[in-house]
Design a protein around this motif. Structure first.
Motif, PDB file in Angstrom:
ATOM      1  N   LYS A 241      23.104  31.674  97.053  1.00  0.00           N
ATOM      2  CA  LYS A 241      23.850  31.702  98.837  1.00  0.00           C
ATOM      3  C   LYS A 241      23.138  32.127  99.110  1.00  0.00           C
ATOM      4  O   LYS A 241      22.872  32.841 100.198  1.00  0.00           O
ATOM      5  N   LEU A 242      21.616  33.309  98.905  1.00  0.00           N
ATOM      6  CA  LEU A 242      21.136  33.752 100.746  1.00  0.00           C
ATOM      7  C   LEU A 242      20.508  32.346 100.581  1.00  0.00           C
ATOM      8  O   LEU A 242      20.044  32.981 101.974  1.00  0.00           O
TER       9      LEU A 242
ATOM     10  N   ALA B 182      20.192  33.516 110.476  1.00  0.00           N
ATOM     11  CA  ALA B 182      20.611  33.924 108.903  1.00  0.00           C
ATOM     12  C   ALA B 182      20.127  32.540 108.349  1.00  0.00           C
ATOM     13  O   ALA B 182      20.901  32.196 107.146  1.00  0.00           O
ATOM     14  N   GLN B 183      19.251  31.680 108.705  1.00  0.00           N
ATOM     15  CA  GLN B 183      19.156  30.170 108.431  1.00  0.00           C
ATOM     16  C   GLN B 183      17.527  30.178 107.920  1.00  0.00           C
ATOM     17  O   GLN B 183      17.497  29.357 106.804  1.00  0.00           O
TER      18      GLN B 183
ATOM     19  N   TYR C  45      14.198  38.473 107.457  1.00  0.00           N
ATOM     20  CA  TYR C  45      14.956  37.016 107.771  1.00  0.00           C
ATOM     21  C   TYR C  45      14.249  36.914 108.947  1.00  0.00           C
ATOM     22  O   TYR C  45      12.559  37.648 109.553  1.00  0.00           O
TER      23      TYR C  45
ATOM     24  N   ASP D 166      25.331  33.309 111.150  1.00  0.00           N
ATOM     25  CA  ASP D 166      25.569  34.733 111.345  1.00  0.00           C
ATOM     26  C   ASP D 166      24.973  34.699 112.610  1.00  0.00           C
ATOM     27  O   ASP D 166      23.835  35.121 113.252  1.00  0.00           O
TER      28      ASP D 166
ATOM     29  N   GLN E  59      23.048  30.546 103.935  1.00  0.00           N
ATOM     30  CA  GLN E  59      23.486  31.484 103.855  1.00  0.00           C
ATOM     31  C   GLN E  59      24.113  30.551 105.944  1.00  0.00           C
ATOM     32  O   GLN E  59      24.060  29.959 106.181  1.00  0.00           O
TER      33      GLN E  59
ATOM     34  N   ASP F 156      19.159  39.656  93.338  1.00  0.00           N
ATOM     35  CA  ASP F 156      18.606  38.318  94.293  1.00  0.00           C
ATOM     36  C   ASP F 156      17.825  37.676  93.811  1.00  0.00           C
ATOM     37  O   ASP F 156      18.318  36.243  93.983  1.00  0.00           O
TER      38      ASP F 156
ATOM     39  N   TYR G  17      15.286  32.587 105.758  1.00  0.00           N
ATOM     40  CA  TYR G  17      15.403  34.177 104.874  1.00  0.00           C
ATOM     41  C   TYR G  17      14.417  34.213 103.328  1.00  0.00           C
ATOM     42  O   TYR G  17      14.341  32.953 102.576  1.00  0.00           O
TER      43      TYR G  17
END
Length: 129
Positions: A44-45, A58-59, A68, A51, A48, A36, A61
């Protein structure tokens, strides 16, 4: 004297310890360090796509804690918490390698016994004059 009050904790829960063992676990420190925290994966994480299955779509994180959050306010509050700060401090230490874990378990090259036993040389005698 009246009747003593019974403890009401853990009512109708047969094994409290088993319940704590089966809770959802977060990712381990070595997984976070190796995967990670890589700049490509981290980007990327943090960005995201939406979802519907994850909290906060998933905004929000936290990469260091692999968690999350529902809102941005909750995420910012988490960043100021002791839990997050402890996790960041633990991530600064280098991750254990497979070789280190094998040596700790006695399976490494240093842990093996020699096939032949070496006899130490006799100690030199000191002459007194």
């Amino acid at each position: 004297m009246g009747r003593l009050r019974r403890s009401r904790t853990h009512r109708a829960q047969r094994d409290v310890h088993r319940a704590s063992r089966t809770r959802a676990r977060t990712r381990d420190l070595d997984q976070i360090q190796l995967i990670d925290l890589d700049p490509k994966n981290r980007a990327k994480l943090e960005a995201q796509a939406l979802d519907l299955e994850k909290p906060g779509l998933a905004q929000h994180y936290c990469v260091e804690c692999a968690k999350y959050f529902e809102t941005d306010v909750a995420l910012r509050s988490h960043w100021r918490s002791k839990v997050h700060k402890r996790r960041c401090k633990a991530l600064k230490e280098p991750a254990y390698t497979i070789e280190e874990s094998e040596r700790a378990a006695g399976l490494g090259k240093e842990g093996k016994r020699p096939t032949t036993t070496a006899i130490p040389p006799p100690a030199p005698e000191v002459a007194m004059s």
